[in-house]
Motif scaffolding. Structure first.
Motif, PDB file in Angstrom:
ATOM      1  N   GLY A 251       0.810  -1.214   0.000  1.00 33.65           N
ATOM      2  CA  GLY A 251       0.000   0.000   0.000  1.00 33.65           C
ATOM      3  C   GLY A 251       0.832   1.247   0.000  1.00 33.65           C
ATOM      4  N   ARG A 252       1.931   1.236   0.757  1.00 31.78           N
ATOM      5  CA  ARG A 252       2.805   2.410   0.811  1.00 31.78           C
ATOM      6  C   ARG A 252       3.520   2.633  -0.519  1.00 31.78           C
ATOM      7  N   LEU A 253       3.966   1.554  -1.132  1.00 32.26           N
ATOM      8  CA  LEU A 253       4.596   1.687  -2.450  1.00 32.26           C
ATOM      9  C   LEU A 253       3.601   2.254  -3.464  1.00 32.26           C
ATOM     10  N   ALA A 254       2.378   1.743  -3.439  1.00 27.86           N
ATOM     11  CA  ALA A 254       1.364   2.233  -4.379  1.00 27.86           C
ATOM     12  C   ALA A 254       1.058   3.704  -4.137  1.00 27.86           C
ATOM     13  N   THR A 255       1.040   4.107  -2.881  1.00 24.21           N
ATOM     14  CA  THR A 255       0.763   5.510  -2.557  1.00 24.21           C
ATOM     15  C   THR A 255       1.866   6.418  -3.094  1.00 24.21           C
ATOM     16  N   LEU A 256       3.121   6.070  -2.825  1.00 23.63           N
ATOM     17  CA  LEU A 256       4.220   6.890  -3.336  1.00 23.63           C
ATOM     18  C   LEU A 256       4.168   7.000  -4.852  1.00 23.63           C
ATOM     19  N   ARG A 257       3.941   5.888  -5.504  1.00 28.48           N
ATOM     20  CA  ARG A 257       3.910   5.897  -6.970  1.00 28.48           C
ATOM     21  C   ARG A 257       2.728   6.701  -7.488  1.00 28.48           C
ATOM     22  N   SER A 258       1.622   6.689  -6.752  1.00 25.77           N
ATOM     23  CA  SER A 258       0.456   7.469  -7.190  1.00 25.77           C
ATOM     24  C   SER A 258       0.743   8.963  -7.171  1.00 25.77           C
ATOM     25  N   PHE A 259       1.691   9.386  -6.326  1.00 30.74           N
ATOM     26  CA  PHE A 259       2.082  10.797  -6.276  1.00 30.74           C
ATOM     27  C   PHE A 259       3.001  11.176  -7.434  1.00 30.74           C
ATOM     28  N   GLY A 260       3.490  10.185  -8.155  1.00 34.71           N
ATOM     29  CA  GLY A 260       4.460  10.462  -9.206  1.00 34.71           C
ATOM     30  C   GLY A 260       5.890  10.402  -8.722  1.00 34.71           C
ATOM     31  N   VAL A 261       6.120   9.750  -7.575  1.00 32.32           N
ATOM     32  CA  VAL A 261       7.480   9.604  -7.065  1.00 32.32           C
ATOM     33  C   VAL A 261       8.182   8.515  -7.876  1.00 32.32           C
ATOM     34  N   GLU A 262       9.192   8.918  -8.622  1.00 28.69           N
ATOM     35  CA  GLU A 262       9.910   7.998  -9.510  1.00 28.69           C
ATOM     36  C   GLU A 262      10.990   7.212  -8.781  1.00 28.69           C
ATOM     37  N   ARG A 263      11.657   7.852  -7.834  1.00 35.13           N
ATOM     38  CA  ARG A 263      12.713   7.230  -7.061  1.00 35.13           C
ATOM     39  C   ARG A 263      12.534   7.636  -5.601  1.00 35.13           C
ATOM     40  N   PHE A 264      12.878   6.717  -4.719  1.00 29.39           N
ATOM     41  CA  PHE A 264      12.763   6.980  -3.286  1.00 29.39           C
ATOM     42  C   PHE A 264      13.792   6.107  -2.577  1.00 29.39           C
ATOM     43  N   THR A 265      13.866   6.217  -1.261  1.00 24.53           N
ATOM     44  CA  THR A 265      14.868   5.498  -0.478  1.00 24.53           C
ATOM     45  C   THR A 265      14.196   4.563   0.520  1.00 24.53           C
ATOM     46  N   SER A 266      14.977   3.624   1.038  1.00 16.27           N
ATOM     47  CA  SER A 266      14.484   2.777   2.132  1.00 16.27           C
ATOM     48  C   SER A 266      15.414   2.989   3.318  1.00 16.27           C
ATOM     49  N   LEU A 267      15.417   4.187   3.855  1.00 17.18           N
ATOM     50  CA  LEU A 267      16.377   4.552   4.888  1.00 17.18           C
ATOM     51  C   LEU A 267      16.143   3.746   6.162  1.00 17.18           C
ATOM     52  N   VAL A 268      17.138   2.949   6.511  1.00 14.42           N
ATOM     53  CA  VAL A 268      17.122   2.160   7.744  1.00 14.42           C
ATOM     54  C   VAL A 268      18.212   2.701   8.656  1.00 14.42           C
ATOM     55  N   TYR A 269      18.066   2.462   9.960  1.00 16.22           N
ATOM     56  CA  TYR A 269      19.080   2.954  10.886  1.00 16.22           C
ATOM     57  C   TYR A 269      19.054   2.116  12.164  1.00 16.22           C
ATOM     58  N   PRO A 270      20.221   1.802  12.700  1.00 14.15           N
ATOM     59  CA  PRO A 270      20.307   1.019  13.935  1.00 14.15           C
ATOM     60  C   PRO A 270      20.322   1.906  15.171  1.00 14.15           C
ATOM     61  N   HIS A 271      19.940   1.327  16.299  1.00 15.43           N
ATOM     62  CA  HIS A 271      20.032   2.061  17.559  1.00 15.43           C
ATOM     63  C   HIS A 271      20.947   1.355  18.560  1.00 15.43           C
ATOM     64  N   LYS A 272      21.610   0.278  18.080  1.00 15.66           N
ATOM     65  CA  LYS A 272      22.522  -0.453  18.955  1.00 15.66           C
ATOM     66  C   LYS A 272      23.507  -1.239  18.090  1.00 15.66           C
ATOM     67  N   PRO A 273      24.619  -1.702  18.695  1.00 11.37           N
ATOM     68  CA  PRO A 273      25.591  -2.490  17.924  1.00 11.37           C
ATOM     69  C   PRO A 273      24.979  -3.793  17.421  1.00 11.37           C
ATOM     70  N   GLY A 274      25.553  -4.323  16.335  1.00 11.95           N
ATOM     71  CA  GLY A 274      25.134  -5.611  15.813  1.00 11.95           C
ATOM     72  C   GLY A 274      23.869  -5.602  14.993  1.00 11.95           C
ATOM     73  N   MET A 275      23.351  -4.451  14.710  1.00 14.01           N
ATOM     74  CA  MET A 275      22.062  -4.327  14.026  1.00 14.01           C
ATOM     75  C   MET A 275      22.219  -3.882  12.571  1.00 14.01           C
ATOM     76  N   ALA A 276      23.242  -3.094  12.283  1.00 13.99           N
ATOM     77  CA  ALA A 276      23.359  -2.449  10.972  1.00 13.99           C
ATOM     78  C   ALA A 276      23.539  -3.450   9.843  1.00 13.99           C
ATOM     79  N   ALA A 277      24.395  -4.446  10.029  1.00 13.48           N
ATOM     80  CA  ALA A 277      24.661  -5.407   8.949  1.00 13.48           C
ATOM     81  C   ALA A 277      23.380  -6.146   8.564  1.00 13.48           C
ATOM     82  N   TRP A 278      22.590  -6.512   9.563  1.00 14.70           N
ATOM     83  CA  TRP A 278      21.318  -7.193   9.285  1.00 14.70           C
ATOM     84  C   TRP A 278      20.363  -6.266   8.526  1.00 14.70           C
TER      85      TRP A 278
END
Length: 304
Positions: A74-101
């Motif tokens: 649903g979120r992908l469809a919503t972004l595309r309905s706005f005409g968003v051609e490119r976007f990001t999947s920004l992830v971020y860790p809050h503790k060690p050992g999380m970023a690689a996963w």
């Protein structure tokens, strides 16, 4: 015109929102837009993020309803309905050992979602240089660093080899380093002053225009050619109520127009996406400035 009603529990999104966003793009002669600040995460992580916003945790500073709490599809469809051609999947860790996963998940998501810029993250830990190098060699297009949530010093010596890699390869980093919406232990422009003095070739996209210290982050953009500013949440009614952009700085913002990028924070915003687009348009910088911010600057930066 449809009314938009906001309160602490819900966000009323206009039924014709997508049509109104696309109408603006049509007026500007743009086939679409690029949003450099959106979040797609593993479902269990996103659920925890939403729960934190629901509780108006200390890093949000105020009630924060989630406007687009739907399925991934649903979120992908919503972004595309706005005409968003490119976007990001920004992830971020809050503790060690999380970023690689998180990086593994984001790599798979980008492979399955061709319009998503391949995204990755890091944390100050001994393994960071290795998995950042792996991500770069795998074709990652953008990193996310969250100084506030991660609660780390961006100048931590454990990150020095990471910054060296990023400065050498010029892969952009969307970095939440400002004090807004609530200060963290290591947030603020001083940390970025120190970081850029040490690694002047970094390409940093300052999230949220660095709010509330807009002027200090404009200084950095003027001083370093690799510093960009994203419009995420800035200029909207929600943000202007507590952290207004200084009118006296609008001239500098206009002059830096080639290094301003549109960002929304979708889906985790407490108002309609349309508000973010309208807020940037309402700055009155002119159509050419707006075309660059909504699309052309990001196309050049990410070579898409």
């Amino acid at each position: 015109m449809n009314e938009v009603t906001l309160d602490a529990d819900r966000v009323a999104v206009p039924a014709d929102e997508a049509a109104r966003v696309r109408a603006l793009l049509d007026e500007l002669g743009l086939p679409g837009m690029i949003d450099v600040h959106t979040h797609f995460m593993p479902q269990q992580v996103m659920a925890k993020v939403w729960a934190y916003f629901d509780q108006a945790g200390p890093l949000t500073g105020r009630p924060w309803p989630i406007a687009y709490r739907t399925s991934v599809e649903g979120r992908l469809a919503t972004l595309r309905s706005f005409g968003v051609e490119r976007f990001t999947s920004l992830v971020y860790p809050h503790k060690p050992g999380m970023a690689a996963w998180l990086n593994g998940w984001a790599r798979e998501f980008a492979a399955e979602t061709p319009d998503c810029l391949s995204s990755a993250t890091f944390y100050p830990e001994p393994e960071a240089a290795a998995y950042v190098r792996e991500a770069i060699e795998g074709g990652v297009q953008v990193f996310k660093a969250h100084v506030q949530v991660g609660d780390y010093d961006p100048n931590d010596p454990l990150l020095d080899p990471v910054w060296e890699l990023l400065a050498a390869t010029r892969v952009p980093v969307v970095i939440h380093s400002g004090h807004g919406p609530a200060p963290g232990t290591f947030t603020g422009p001083a940390g970025m002053d120190q970081l850029l003095a040490r690694f002047p070739d970094l390409v940093l996209i300052i999230a949220h225009m660095g709010l509330p210290d807009y002027g200090r982050f404009l200084d950095l953009a003027e001083r370093y050619s690799g510093v960009y500013l994203d419009t995420t949440m800035a200029f909207t009614r929600f943000t202007e109520a507590e952290s207004p952009f200084p009118v006296a700085e609008l001239g500098r913002l206009r002059e830096l127009g080639e290094r301003v990028l549109f960002g929304s924070d979708f889906p985790n915003i407490p108002y309609p996406f349309l508000d973010a687009v309208d807020a940037v348009r309402a700055l009155g910088m002119g159509d050419e400035w707006l075309r660059r911010v909504l699309r052309e600057n990001a196309r050049a930066l990410f070579r898409v």
